[in-house]
Write a protein that holds these residues in place. Sequence first.
Motif, mmCIF file in Angstrom:
data_model
loop_
_atom_site.group_PDB
_atom_site.id
_atom_site.type_symbol
_atom_site.label_atom_id
_atom_site.label_comp_id
_atom_site.label_asym_id
_atom_site.label_seq_id
_atom_site.Cartn_x
_atom_site.Cartn_y
_atom_site.Cartn_z
ATOM 1 N N GLN A 20 39.445 36.234 43.176
ATOM 2 C CA GLN A 20 37.975 36.543 43.110
ATOM 3 C C GLN A 20 36.944 35.806 42.799
ATOM 4 O O GLN A 20 35.742 35.986 43.114
ATOM 5 N N ILE A 21 37.184 34.585 41.994
ATOM 6 C CA ILE A 21 35.917 33.777 41.866
ATOM 7 C C ILE A 21 35.652 33.011 43.464
ATOM 8 O O ILE A 21 34.596 32.923 43.759
ATOM 9 N N GLU A 47 46.364 28.653 48.881
ATOM 10 C CA GLU A 47 47.029 29.577 48.240
ATOM 11 C C GLU A 47 48.516 29.688 47.895
ATOM 12 O O GLU A 47 49.240 28.590 48.874
ATOM 13 N N PRO A 96 45.163 34.108 35.866
ATOM 14 C CA PRO A 96 43.980 34.469 35.019
ATOM 15 C C PRO A 96 44.440 35.311 33.786
ATOM 16 O O PRO A 96 45.452 35.778 33.738
ATOM 17 N N VAL A 134 38.839 24.683 36.987
ATOM 18 C CA VAL A 134 38.128 25.747 36.563
ATOM 19 C C VAL A 134 39.049 26.885 35.937
ATOM 20 O O VAL A 134 39.134 27.434 34.988
ATOM 21 N N ASN A 136 41.969 28.386 33.879
ATOM 22 C CA ASN A 136 42.162 28.384 32.266
ATOM 23 C C ASN A 136 43.610 27.774 32.071
ATOM 24 O O ASN A 136 44.383 28.435 32.733
HETATM 25 P P1 NAD Z 1 42.246 35.284 40.489
HETATM 26 O O1 NAD Z 1 43.730 35.902 40.148
HETATM 27 O O2 NAD Z 1 41.372 36.570 41.380
HETATM 28 O O3 NAD Z 1 42.641 34.208 41.771
HETATM 29 C C1 NAD Z 1 43.315 33.104 41.266
HETATM 30 C C2 NAD Z 1 44.020 32.868 42.637
HETATM 31 O O4 NAD Z 1 44.685 31.729 42.462
HETATM 32 C C3 NAD Z 1 45.017 33.949 42.937
HETATM 33 O O5 NAD Z 1 44.577 34.337 44.430
HETATM 34 C C4 NAD Z 1 46.325 33.486 43.228
HETATM 35 O O6 NAD Z 1 46.976 33.633 44.383
HETATM 36 C C5 NAD Z 1 45.991 31.825 43.305
HETATM 37 N N1 NAD Z 1 46.761 30.986 42.741
HETATM 38 C C6 NAD Z 1 47.835 31.128 41.811
HETATM 39 N N2 NAD Z 1 48.719 29.962 41.444
HETATM 40 C C7 NAD Z 1 48.370 29.197 42.505
HETATM 41 C C8 NAD Z 1 48.651 27.926 42.956
HETATM 42 N N3 NAD Z 1 49.835 27.234 42.313
HETATM 43 N N4 NAD Z 1 48.193 27.195 44.071
HETATM 44 C C9 NAD Z 1 47.214 27.645 44.655
HETATM 45 N N5 NAD Z 1 46.628 28.988 44.246
HETATM 46 C C10 NAD Z 1 47.144 29.877 43.240
HETATM 47 O O7 NAD Z 1 41.748 34.679 39.495
HETATM 48 P P2 NAD Z 1 39.995 34.337 39.220
HETATM 49 O O8 NAD Z 1 39.415 35.499 38.506
HETATM 50 O O9 NAD Z 1 39.500 33.907 40.605
HETATM 51 O O10 NAD Z 1 40.166 33.267 38.249
HETATM 52 C C11 NAD Z 1 40.702 31.977 38.567
HETATM 53 C C12 NAD Z 1 40.807 31.228 37.185
HETATM 54 O O11 NAD Z 1 39.672 30.773 36.656
HETATM 55 C C13 NAD Z 1 41.540 31.968 36.051
HETATM 56 O O12 NAD Z 1 42.295 30.889 35.461
HETATM 57 C C14 NAD Z 1 40.535 32.214 34.997
HETATM 58 O O13 NAD Z 1 40.899 32.266 33.873
HETATM 59 C C15 NAD Z 1 39.575 30.881 35.316
HETATM 60 N N6 NAD Z 1 38.180 31.320 34.876
HETATM 61 C C16 NAD Z 1 37.736 30.183 34.335
HETATM 62 C C17 NAD Z 1 36.119 29.951 33.918
HETATM 63 C C18 NAD Z 1 35.430 28.888 33.336
HETATM 64 O O14 NAD Z 1 34.460 28.826 33.035
HETATM 65 N N7 NAD Z 1 36.419 27.598 33.165
HETATM 66 C C19 NAD Z 1 35.485 31.158 34.193
HETATM 67 C C20 NAD Z 1 36.239 32.487 34.919
HETATM 68 C C21 NAD Z 1 37.486 32.302 35.100
#
Ligand code: NAD
Length: 331
Positions: A20-21, A47, A96, A134, A136
């Motif tokens: 989603q990000i 992905e 996430p 990014v 977590n």
């Molecule tokens: P999301 O679940 O919508 O997307 C994450 C994607 O990563 C998924 O499509 C998943 O298939 C993919 N993925 C998982 N393992 C992978 C790998 N080994 N290689 C490549 N892709 C992989 O999550 P999101 O809402 O987009 O958030 C992503 C991350 O960002 C989470 O860890 C979330 O906690 C973190 N986040 C950080 C901040 C910040 O300020 N630092 C803010 C918001 C979210």
Amino acid sequence: TVITKSDKPLTITVTGAAGQISYSLLPLLATGKLFGRSQPVNLHLLEIPPAMSALNGVVMELQDLASPLLRNIVQTSDPTVAFRDADVIILVGAFPRRKGMARRDLLSKNVPIFTGHAQIMADVASSDVHILVVGNPANTNAMILSRAAPSIPSRNITALTRLDHNRSCSLVARKCHVTTSKVEGVVMWGNHSATQYPDFTRATAGGKPAIHAMGGEETVASEVIPFIQKRGASVIEARGASSAMSAAQAIIDHLQSWLIGDDRIVSMAVPSDGSYGVKEGVWFSFPVRCLGSGEYEIVTGLEISAFAKPYIDATADELFAEREEAIAISQ
Ligand code: NAD
Ligand code: LMR
């Protein structure tokens, strides 16, 4: 140094590209919101295999943006393909946090992902690659990545705390009835977690100290700081999913400050050099001055009051505890 190379496309790798990000981030990258409207880009999208069909849909939409800046799009589940020749890598892909999960629960899921990607990046990315973490727990993932890829200069690896910084600036602007462009002096210290210390001590709105409009030191301690510390959790609670639109904007803001430069002091998680008593070994969010082309320096000499010190110590302690756990998992 990563600078705009005019007609030669810059290659940006995004992991977690079907998440989603990324859905909010990729259009910004494809249409010049990061490097401007004269810099072409290639997008390398990584992905995991179960998400390849969703990624294919994202690629269709990227094509349908019809952006003249977007050149080559690569969609892959092979990190070697994704990281090849990358100038900038944005590591969003991670597990996430879901409702009720502590961020540290994420360590066991995410440490192996970042360790696995590290050596591949070191081998195939551009020799001057700049990496933003990014996913977590972002600070600790950056530390793990750096340990597993010692040939990449540690200062080329940063983690995102700009979202917390932006949340704090926006709150000051709302409380003081000014636009965010009039807000300065906010610093976000430490971990991107509930122990973060959003510091309003030097915050100004339109050149005037903001602390009074924010209720004074007591209200800042009892309400304002917890409000920012819990903002990520509040969004998860309300949306059932973590911040995405604001995270994507914060990624653009962070990379613009870091890679292009910024007159303002901003907050960025970078390898600690011992400043402010934070020992080396963790990625800590400090006030930084970005000098352009990926160069930055930690702003030193700010006074740490008796009020601020326990906050800074607590978030540093948490990062060292995460470091120990993460290293144990990675061995
Ligand atoms: P999301 O679940 O919508 O997307 C994450 C994607 O990563 C998924 O499509 C998943 O298939 C993919 N993925 C998982 N393992 C992978 C790998 N080994 N290689 C490549 N892709 C992989 O999550 P999101 O809402 O987009 O958030 C992503 C991350 O960002 C989470 O860890 C979330 O906690 C973190 N986040 C950080 C901040 C910040 O300020 N630092 C803010 C918001 C979210
Ligand atoms: C955020 O700050 O919105 C994200 O890091 C989500 C979280 O897990 O807190």
